[in-house]
Scaffold this active site. Structure first.
Site, short mmCIF file in Angstrom:
data_model
loop_
_atom_site.label_atom_id
_atom_site.label_comp_id
_atom_site.label_asym_id
_atom_site.label_seq_id
_atom_site.Cartn_x
_atom_site.Cartn_y
_atom_site.Cartn_z
N ASP A 179 -41.45 1.76 20.81
CA ASP A 179 -41.38 3.13 20.25
C ASP A 179 -42.51 3.35 19.24
OD1 ASP A 179 -38.96 3.03 21.61
OD2 ASP A 179 -37.80 2.62 19.80
N GLY B 225 -32.63 5.42 17.33
CA GLY B 225 -32.83 6.03 18.64
C GLY B 225 -34.30 5.92 19.01
#
Ligand code: ADP
Length: 300
Positions: free
Chosen positions: A257, A29
């Site tokens: 990320d 995620g």
């Protein structure tokens, strides 16, 4: 102890292991990846917490265990008795990765449904981070619940950060996506977009146009990630671009990320925007050159 709070969805990831019907299980995620890199890069007087909702399924306890093993706090993680975590499968077809998702009814879709839990988490946080994917999976009420708290947190002098992380397919329409992302920028001190997607969906003609648009929407410091191209930075000192050395990618999963985690950790640790940008790029370029989203980094 200071707290970095990251909010979003963790999913079960199935990737093909060898041929045939062998599948490898992992957890993934965008906001989880950023929390993981923040944990790796932040000094030890920072605690990293993850806020999500897990389900009543065999994988949810394993996700909790994974977070604990990664030294990421789980006290703001709710458990939904009637839902399960989302899942996706990555298949390699003729050298290209293709994704299939089962996340429409995931427990995380309700992560913003408990106002008392959100208030506790925001009040205990010195830095709050979320992404456009976090907002995309929520109802309008959930989106507003997070954004209004982000705005309040920022006004109260807390640090806040947002990555628009454009995923048009997760949104009901491109207009809704643009509307909610632009509203979220009001609550973001740090705004961390990726140029390729922004140019496509917001029609930005240049890195600086992209950065200026997010500043106009309310962000104080914008860093425009840009694959192997120059990175844009806009803050109170104006706009400048930083060329980077292009790396031949092995697996770009998690590049943006990891950049975010490295950048925010450096800024929270007192680095200038320029030096945080170089540190973030150093981490992201190593992630690009390695398989998988989570690659070990040394404290900078
Ligand atoms: P996202 O993963 O969100 O799509 P980008 O592709 O823009 O984000 O990449 C994020 C950052 O990762 C870049 O700004 C850069 O620092 C680093 N990066 C990505 N691809 C490369 C590359 N081919 N060479 C060097 N650095 C890269």
């Amino acid at each position: 102890m200071k707290t970095f709070l990251s909010i979003g969805e963790v999913m079960v990831e199935l990737s093909q292991a060898g041929g045939g019907d062998q599948w490898r299980l992992g957890f993934a995620g965008d906001t989880l990846n950023t929390a993981w890199y923040a944990r790796a890069c932040l000094p030890e007087d920072w605690q990293v917490e993850y806020l999500t909702r897990l389900g009543n399924d065999p994988f949810s306890p394993r996700i909790l265990q994974f977070l604990q093993d990664s030294r990421i706090g789980t006290r703001h993680i709710a458990q939904d008795a009637s839902r399960a975590v989302g899942l996706y499968a990555i298949e390699l077809q003729d050298g290209e990765r293709s994704f299939a998702y089962w996340r429409g009814q995931s427990a995380a879709r309700l992560l913003a449904d408990d106002p008392a839990l959100l208030d506790r988490a925001f009040e205990g946080a010195d830095m709050v981070y979320l992404s456009g994917i976090t907002l995309a999976i929520l109802s309008d009420a959930g989106r507003e619940a997070l954004i209004s708290r982000l705005i309040t947190a920022r006004r109260a002098g807390r640090r806040t950060a947002f990555d628009p992380n454009l995923r048009p397919r997760l949104w009901e329409s491109a207009d809704a996506m643009r509307h909610w992302l632009t509203r979220a920028a009001k609550g973001a001190e740090f705004l961390l977009p990726s140029f390729e997607d922004e140019a496509e969906w917001f029609d930005d003609a240049s890195l600086s146009a992209c950065a200026e648009r997010w500043r106009a929407a309310g962000a104080a410091e914008v860093v425009v990630k840009n694959g192997g191209g120059p990175i844009g930075l806009l803050d109170a000192s104006g706009y400048r671009a930083f060329p980077v050395e292009h790396v031949t990618p092995v697996d770009t999963t998690g590049a943006g990320d990891s950049f975010n985690g490295g950048y925010l950790a450096a800024r929270l640790g007192g680095a200038t925007a320029e030096s945080a940008l170089h540190r973030a790029h150093e981490i992201a370029s190593r992630v690009v050159a390695s398989p998988g989203a989570l690659v070990a980094v040394s404290k900078g």
